[in-house]
Design an enzyme around this catalytic site. Structure first.
Site, PDB file in Angstrom:
ATOM      1  N   GLU A  69     -25.686  -1.229  17.795  1.00  0.00           N
ATOM      2  CA  GLU A  69     -26.297  -0.963  16.485  1.00  0.00           C
ATOM      3  C   GLU A  69     -25.877  -2.040  15.491  1.00  0.00           C
ATOM      4  OE1 GLU A  69     -28.957   0.419  14.310  1.00  0.00           O
ATOM      5  OE2 GLU A  69     -28.500   1.930  15.823  1.00  0.00           O
ATOM      6  N   GLU A  85     -41.931 -13.287   5.972  1.00  0.00           N
ATOM      7  CA  GLU A  85     -43.282 -12.745   6.149  1.00  0.00           C
ATOM      8  C   GLU A  85     -43.383 -12.124   7.550  1.00  0.00           C
ATOM      9  OE1 GLU A  85     -42.894 -16.589   7.933  1.00  0.00           O
ATOM     10  OE2 GLU A  85     -42.600 -16.064   5.841  1.00  0.00           O
ATOM     11  N   LYS A  94     -36.995  -7.722  16.680  1.00  0.00           N
ATOM     12  CA  LYS A  94     -36.470  -6.482  16.101  1.00  0.00           C
ATOM     13  C   LYS A  94     -36.664  -5.295  17.042  1.00  0.00           C
ATOM     14  CE  LYS A  94     -36.787  -7.434  11.168  1.00  0.00           C
ATOM     15  NZ  LYS A  94     -37.299  -6.902   9.909  1.00  0.00           N
ATOM     16  N   ASP A  95     -37.842  -5.217  17.646  1.00  0.00           N
ATOM     17  CA  ASP A  95     -38.111  -4.097  18.553  1.00  0.00           C
ATOM     18  C   ASP A  95     -37.213  -4.155  19.793  1.00  0.00           C
ATOM     19  OD1 ASP A  95     -40.020  -3.220  16.782  1.00  0.00           O
ATOM     20  OD2 ASP A  95     -41.750  -3.776  18.023  1.00  0.00           O
TER      21      ASP A  95
END
Length: 127
Positions: A69, A85, A94-95
């Site tokens: 985490e 952006e 990120k995923d």
């Protein structure tokens, strides 16, 4: 910042530990999932101690989830800095990091059930 050159310097270690704890504090304050995982881990470790179940596998599973985490939080910050952006590759990064936390949390759940389930069942059923 430059190092003093000695890997065994207590002053250097203490300073590095301070930076590390600052990262943990930031994650605890800013990430709801990290707070949930900290308290779930504390509950699991307390339960293991009360039930006299093996602490090592439970502690290791908790540490893995919390560490991932923290890595996820760091990666999200770097991606946001590098790509303010929306970008498809930023989303993939990120995923994937969030997926690593999910995999670790699922494994921790299995460890918790395996280590805590039988003694908890025995305690609840009065055996």
């Amino acid at each position: 910042m430059r190092s003093d050159g000695s890997a065994l310097s207590l002053k250097r270690w203490w300073r590095s530990a301070g930076f590390a704890w600052a990262g943990v504090r930031h994650a605890y304050r800013s990430q709801a999932n990290f707070r949930i995982e900290v308290w779930a881990g504390a509950l699991a470790l307390t339960l293991a101690a009360v039930l006299r179940a093996p602490l090592a596998p439970v502690a290791l599973a908790c540490a893995l989830v919390l560490a991932l985490e923290l890595v996820n939080t760091a990666l999200e910050a770097v991606v946001d800095l590098a790509s303010p952006e929306l970008h498809p590759l930023a989303r993939v990064a990120k995923d994937a990091a969030a997926g690593a936390v999910l995999v670790a949390a699922s494994g921790a759940l299995v460890v918790g059930l395996a280590m805590l389930g039988p003694p908890l069942w025995g305690w609840v059923s009065g055996r």
